[in-house]
Design a protein around this motif. Structure first.
Motif, PDB file in Angstrom:
ATOM      1  N   PRO A  75       0.792  -1.227   0.000  1.00  0.00           N
ATOM      2  CA  PRO A  75       0.000   0.000   0.000  1.00  0.00           C
ATOM      3  C   PRO A  75       0.823   1.275   0.000  1.00  0.00           C
ATOM      4  O   PRO A  75       0.302   2.365  -0.228  1.00  0.00           O
ATOM      5  CB  PRO A  75      -0.819  -0.127   1.291  1.00  0.00           C
ATOM      6  CG  PRO A  75      -0.032  -1.057   2.163  1.00  0.00           C
ATOM      7  CD  PRO A  75       0.616  -2.023   1.224  1.00  0.00           C
ATOM      8  N   ASP A  76       2.154   1.140   0.261  1.00  0.00           N
ATOM      9  CA  ASP A  76       2.998   2.330   0.244  1.00  0.00           C
ATOM     10  C   ASP A  76       3.400   2.709  -1.181  1.00  0.00           C
ATOM     11  O   ASP A  76       4.012   3.750  -1.406  1.00  0.00           O
ATOM     12  CB  ASP A  76       4.246   2.108   1.099  1.00  0.00           C
ATOM     13  CG  ASP A  76       5.018   0.850   0.699  1.00  0.00           C
ATOM     14  OD1 ASP A  76       4.382  -0.120   0.253  1.00  0.00           O
ATOM     15  OD2 ASP A  76       6.242   0.836   0.845  1.00  0.00           O
ATOM     16  N   TYR A  77       3.078   1.842  -2.163  1.00  0.00           N
ATOM     17  CA  TYR A  77       3.334   2.141  -3.568  1.00  0.00           C
ATOM     18  C   TYR A  77       2.005   2.302  -4.295  1.00  0.00           C
ATOM     19  O   TYR A  77       1.067   1.526  -4.083  1.00  0.00           O
ATOM     20  CB  TYR A  77       4.099   1.004  -4.252  1.00  0.00           C
ATOM     21  CG  TYR A  77       5.586   1.033  -4.034  1.00  0.00           C
ATOM     22  CD1 TYR A  77       6.401   1.843  -4.820  1.00  0.00           C
ATOM     23  CD2 TYR A  77       6.171   0.250  -3.058  1.00  0.00           C
ATOM     24  CE1 TYR A  77       7.771   1.863  -4.627  1.00  0.00           C
ATOM     25  CE2 TYR A  77       7.544   0.261  -2.856  1.00  0.00           C
ATOM     26  CZ  TYR A  77       8.337   1.070  -3.645  1.00  0.00           C
ATOM     27  OH  TYR A  77       9.694   1.091  -3.446  1.00  0.00           O
ATOM     28  N   ASP A  78       1.948   3.294  -5.167  1.00  0.00           N
ATOM     29  CA  ASP A  78       0.785   3.444  -6.036  1.00  0.00           C
ATOM     30  C   ASP A  78       1.074   2.823  -7.385  1.00  0.00           C
ATOM     31  O   ASP A  78       2.222   2.735  -7.818  1.00  0.00           O
ATOM     32  CB  ASP A  78       0.420   4.925  -6.228  1.00  0.00           C
ATOM     33  CG  ASP A  78      -0.161   5.541  -4.966  1.00  0.00           C
ATOM     34  OD1 ASP A  78      -0.701   4.779  -4.134  1.00  0.00           O
ATOM     35  OD2 ASP A  78      -0.080   6.771  -4.811  1.00  0.00           O
ATOM     36  N   ASN A  79       0.005   2.407  -8.063  1.00  0.00           N
ATOM     37  CA  ASN A  79       0.138   1.828  -9.391  1.00  0.00           C
ATOM     38  C   ASN A  79       0.364   2.955 -10.404  1.00  0.00           C
ATOM     39  O   ASN A  79      -0.460   3.214 -11.276  1.00  0.00           O
ATOM     40  CB  ASN A  79      -1.109   1.021  -9.743  1.00  0.00           C
ATOM     41  CG  ASN A  79      -0.927   0.243 -11.027  1.00  0.00           C
ATOM     42  OD1 ASN A  79       0.163  -0.232 -11.310  1.00  0.00           O
ATOM     43  ND2 ASN A  79      -1.983   0.113 -11.801  1.00  0.00           N
ATOM     44  N   GLY A  80       1.460   3.654 -10.252  1.00  0.00           N
ATOM     45  CA  GLY A  80       1.759   4.820 -11.066  1.00  0.00           C
ATOM     46  C   GLY A  80       1.361   6.100 -10.358  1.00  0.00           C
ATOM     47  O   GLY A  80       0.505   6.100  -9.477  1.00  0.00           O
TER      48      GLY A  80
ATOM     49  N   ALA B 192       9.481  -0.478 -25.803  1.00  0.00           N
ATOM     50  CA  ALA B 192      10.110  -1.312 -26.832  1.00  0.00           C
ATOM     51  C   ALA B 192      11.620  -1.440 -26.607  1.00  0.00           C
ATOM     52  O   ALA B 192      12.194  -2.511 -26.829  1.00  0.00           O
ATOM     53  CB  ALA B 192       9.821  -0.726 -28.216  1.00  0.00           C
ATOM     54  N   ARG B 193      12.254  -0.338 -26.146  1.00  0.00           N
ATOM     55  CA  ARG B 193      13.699  -0.376 -25.906  1.00  0.00           C
ATOM     56  C   ARG B 193      14.045  -1.254 -24.712  1.00  0.00           C
ATOM     57  O   ARG B 193      15.092  -1.922 -24.700  1.00  0.00           O
ATOM     58  CB  ARG B 193      14.225   1.039 -25.664  1.00  0.00           C
ATOM     59  CG  ARG B 193      14.419   1.837 -26.925  1.00  0.00           C
ATOM     60  CD  ARG B 193      14.942   3.233 -26.652  1.00  0.00           C
ATOM     61  NE  ARG B 193      16.123   3.279 -25.785  1.00  0.00           N
ATOM     62  CZ  ARG B 193      16.882   4.353 -25.655  1.00  0.00           C
ATOM     63  NH1 ARG B 193      16.574   5.470 -26.312  1.00  0.00           N
ATOM     64  NH2 ARG B 193      17.933   4.333 -24.854  1.00  0.00           N
ATOM     65  N   GLY B 194      13.219  -1.200 -23.687  1.00  0.00           N
ATOM     66  CA  GLY B 194      13.431  -2.060 -22.532  1.00  0.00           C
ATOM     67  C   GLY B 194      14.386  -1.534 -21.489  1.00  0.00           C
ATOM     68  O   GLY B 194      14.712  -2.250 -20.538  1.00  0.00           O
ATOM     69  N   ASP B 195      14.876  -0.304 -21.649  1.00  0.00           N
ATOM     70  CA  ASP B 195      15.845   0.231 -20.681  1.00  0.00           C
ATOM     71  C   ASP B 195      15.347   1.531 -20.064  1.00  0.00           C
ATOM     72  O   ASP B 195      16.139   2.410 -19.727  1.00  0.00           O
ATOM     73  CB  ASP B 195      17.208   0.451 -21.341  1.00  0.00           C
ATOM     74  CG  ASP B 195      17.157   1.465 -22.486  1.00  0.00           C
ATOM     75  OD1 ASP B 195      16.045   1.808 -22.937  1.00  0.00           O
ATOM     76  OD2 ASP B 195      18.234   1.916 -22.925  1.00  0.00           O
ATOM     77  N   CYS B 196      14.030   1.660 -19.893  1.00  0.00           N
ATOM     78  CA  CYS B 196      13.465   2.921 -19.436  1.00  0.00           C
ATOM     79  C   CYS B 196      13.963   3.290 -18.044  1.00  0.00           C
ATOM     80  O   CYS B 196      14.303   4.452 -17.779  1.00  0.00           O
ATOM     81  CB  CYS B 196      11.941   2.835 -19.442  1.00  0.00           C
ATOM     82  SG  CYS B 196      11.116   4.410 -19.136  1.00  0.00           S
ATOM     83  N   GLY B 197      14.017   2.332 -17.132  1.00  0.00           N
ATOM     84  CA  GLY B 197      14.459   2.623 -15.772  1.00  0.00           C
ATOM     85  C   GLY B 197      15.874   3.173 -15.734  1.00  0.00           C
ATOM     86  O   GLY B 197      16.149   4.180 -15.060  1.00  0.00           O
ATOM     87  N   GLU B 198      16.768   2.553 -16.466  1.00  0.00           N
ATOM     88  CA  GLU B 198      18.160   3.006 -16.492  1.00  0.00           C
ATOM     89  C   GLU B 198      18.280   4.383 -17.135  1.00  0.00           C
ATOM     90  O   GLU B 198      19.071   5.226 -16.693  1.00  0.00           O
ATOM     91  CB  GLU B 198      19.029   1.996 -17.240  1.00  0.00           C
ATOM     92  CG  GLU B 198      19.190   0.651 -16.540  1.00  0.00           C
ATOM     93  CD  GLU B 198      17.960  -0.239 -16.662  1.00  0.00           C
ATOM     94  OE1 GLU B 198      17.045   0.109 -17.444  1.00  0.00           O
ATOM     95  OE2 GLU B 198      17.906  -1.270 -15.964  1.00  0.00           O
TER      96      GLU B 198
ATOM     97  N   ASP C 258      14.272   2.099  -7.366  1.00  0.00           N
ATOM     98  CA  ASP C 258      13.516   1.407  -6.335  1.00  0.00           C
ATOM     99  C   ASP C 258      12.518   0.433  -6.951  1.00  0.00           C
ATOM    100  O   ASP C 258      12.371  -0.702  -6.502  1.00  0.00           O
ATOM    101  CB  ASP C 258      12.779   2.450  -5.482  1.00  0.00           C
ATOM    102  CG  ASP C 258      12.439   1.930  -4.107  1.00  0.00           C
ATOM    103  OD1 ASP C 258      12.881   0.831  -3.771  1.00  0.00           O
ATOM    104  OD2 ASP C 258      11.729   2.634  -3.372  1.00  0.00           O
ATOM    105  N   LYS C 259      11.805   0.901  -7.991  1.00  0.00           N
ATOM    106  CA  LYS C 259      10.780   0.074  -8.611  1.00  0.00           C
ATOM    107  C   LYS C 259      10.419   0.686  -9.967  1.00  0.00           C
ATOM    108  O   LYS C 259      10.423   1.907 -10.123  1.00  0.00           O
ATOM    109  CB  LYS C 259       9.530   0.012  -7.712  1.00  0.00           C
ATOM    110  CG  LYS C 259       8.534  -1.084  -8.049  1.00  0.00           C
ATOM    111  CD  LYS C 259       7.429  -1.110  -7.005  1.00  0.00           C
ATOM    112  CE  LYS C 259       6.509  -2.306  -7.168  1.00  0.00           C
ATOM    113  NZ  LYS C 259       7.163  -3.578  -6.886  1.00  0.00           N
TER     114      LYS C 259
END
Length: 429
Positions: free
Chosen positions: A46-51, A331-337, A356-357
């Motif tokens: 519950p400490d994380y929202d779905n966006g 599509a690129r797959g590296d959005c977090g980085e 973190d997530k």
């Protein structure tokens, strides 16, 4: 009447509450273990929202629904005058007051833009106002704003477009965008205010709705098929109803309506989708200069907005970076980085941030493109649709979902069971 509501997102909640208030017997089927749809806290966390979600002051139906369920918006939302600060820049800020005066003062006072850019925006906005914020249905936002100064398009039009429509300006509907601008910027004092959640997202609506609806809920139950008449076949048996509202996703609604209303189902199936990626970073001891920052996206900069969750009542040192219209990055797959690298380049940190997530909603919203044909709320006698995708003037927003739910409830209530549920009208979301 006894009514089945299939789907427990914001549209389904609005439908169910409106029907109960009108005196009808309601059962809500939701395949997930909790209500809220795409606007909720993560199950088990519950400490994380779905966006990261935001509301604006113009969301009157959403705010009214929260109050109906016993939620005080002033306690769960932080209201801020519309401001789009960028790292190291104050950005556009609208002062309080009458909409036209506030907009004019805010634009003229934006020292970060040259005078020609400020006057260009005011001239364009004046033209939109004189035309009633209407334009050709086939026009894109990029085409509508082609003559605007580069600074205005870069710092205002493009980020507002992708935030509101989740569709990049070259592919986004100018007609829908103008309606958003009209309601947000020119529909009354405070309509453009940003309302940022300062409690977990489920506390805004899903949790209170679950308590309010109580035994009317069938959580964790997917509707397998509908039988005209109306019998709902679910995971745990079947049940007869006088009417059904499909408040689930357009994909699920199209599946359930395929044999009953093939043309409606085909229109719903024809919708395209745009993803949203939310990258949560953590940096102990760090804070943003404001609760929300706009960011300039580019080939190596995916995020358009960053939110300081510690400044919004959440976990200190946690930051949500939002990538709307994120299809190329998915599509690129590296959005977090890429977001992490963008954050390191553009912002100051007390300690090095870490990922973190990463939450990816591949079908976050329908692609709001020019001339898009959207399915109507009325499907068949006794069968209605409620969702942010149904035909109407708004993009896929929380307010659009709530209004669609209220419209579907009014359609059900206006139908006469003695005449096989024929609608007295076909309301639009």
């Amino acid at each position: 009447m006894k009514v089945a509501v299939v789907g427990g997102g914001w549209a389904g909640i609005a439908t169910a509450v409106s029907l109960v208030d009108a005196g009808h017997e309601v059962v809500v089927f939701e395949m997930a273990p909790q209500l809220g749809g795409r606007a909720r806290s993560v199950a088990g966390r519950p400490d994380y929202d779905n966006g990261q979600h935001i509301l604006i002051g113009a969301y009157r139906d959403s705010l009214a629904l929260m109050r109906r369920l016993g939620v005080d918006p002033d306690l769960v939302l932080q209201r801020l005058p519309l401001a789009l600060p960028y790292p190291g820049e104050p950005g556009l800020r609208l002062p309080p007051g009458a909409p036209l005066v506030a907009f004019t003062r805010g634009v003229l006072g934006h020292a970060g833009w040259p005078l020609r850019a400020r006057l260009g925006l005011l001239a364009a906005a004046g033209g939109w106002l004189l035309r009633g914020f209407r334009c050709d249905a086939g026009l894109s936002v990029a085409a509508l704003c082609a003559a605007l100064p580069h600074e205005v398009k870069r710092d205002l039009i493009e980020p507002l477009c992708v935030a509101a429509l989740n569709t990049p300006a070259p592919q986004a509907s100018a007609r829908v965008f103008l309606r958003v601008l009209k309601d947000a910027l020119f529909s009354g004092a405070g309509s453009a205010d940003l309302l940022l959640p300062k409690r977990p997202l489920s506390d805004l609506l899903a949790g209170p709705a679950a308590a309010w609806l109580g035994p009317r809920l069938r959580l964790g139950q997917r509707v397998q098929r509908l039988e005209p008449g109306w019998r709902v076949h679910g995971d745990k048996g079947s049940e007869a109803f006088d009417a059904v509202v499909l408040a689930c996703t357009s994909v699920e609604a199209a599946r359930l309506a395929a044999d009953i209303a093939p043309a409606w189902s085909a229109t719903a199936q024809g919708l395209g989708f745009e993803p949203i990626v939310t990258v949560y970073l953590h940096s102990t001891g760090s804070a943003l200069p404001s609760p929300m920052l706009a960011l300039r996206e580019g080939p190596d900069a995916p995020a358009q907005f960053a939110f300081d969750q510690g400044a919004l009542g959440g976990a200190p040192g946690r930051f949500a970076f939002v990538v709307s219209g994120a299809a190329p990055w998915v599509a690129r797959g590296d959005c977090g980085e890429a977001v992490l690298a963008q954050a390191l380049r553009e912002l100051r940190w007390a300690t090095p941030p870490v990922i973190d997530k990463v939450l990816t909603e591949k079908r976050a919203t329908f692609a709001c493109t020019p001339g898009l044909r959207r399915p109507p709320a009325f499907i068949a006698p006794g069968l209605w649709a409620a969702g942010d995708y149904v035909d109407g003037p708004y993009p896929a927003t929380l307010e659009g979902a709530v209004r669609a739910g209220r419209a579907a409830a009014q359609g059900v209530a206006g139908a006469n069971p003695a005449t096989s549920g024929s609608p007295t009208s076909s309301p639009r979301a």
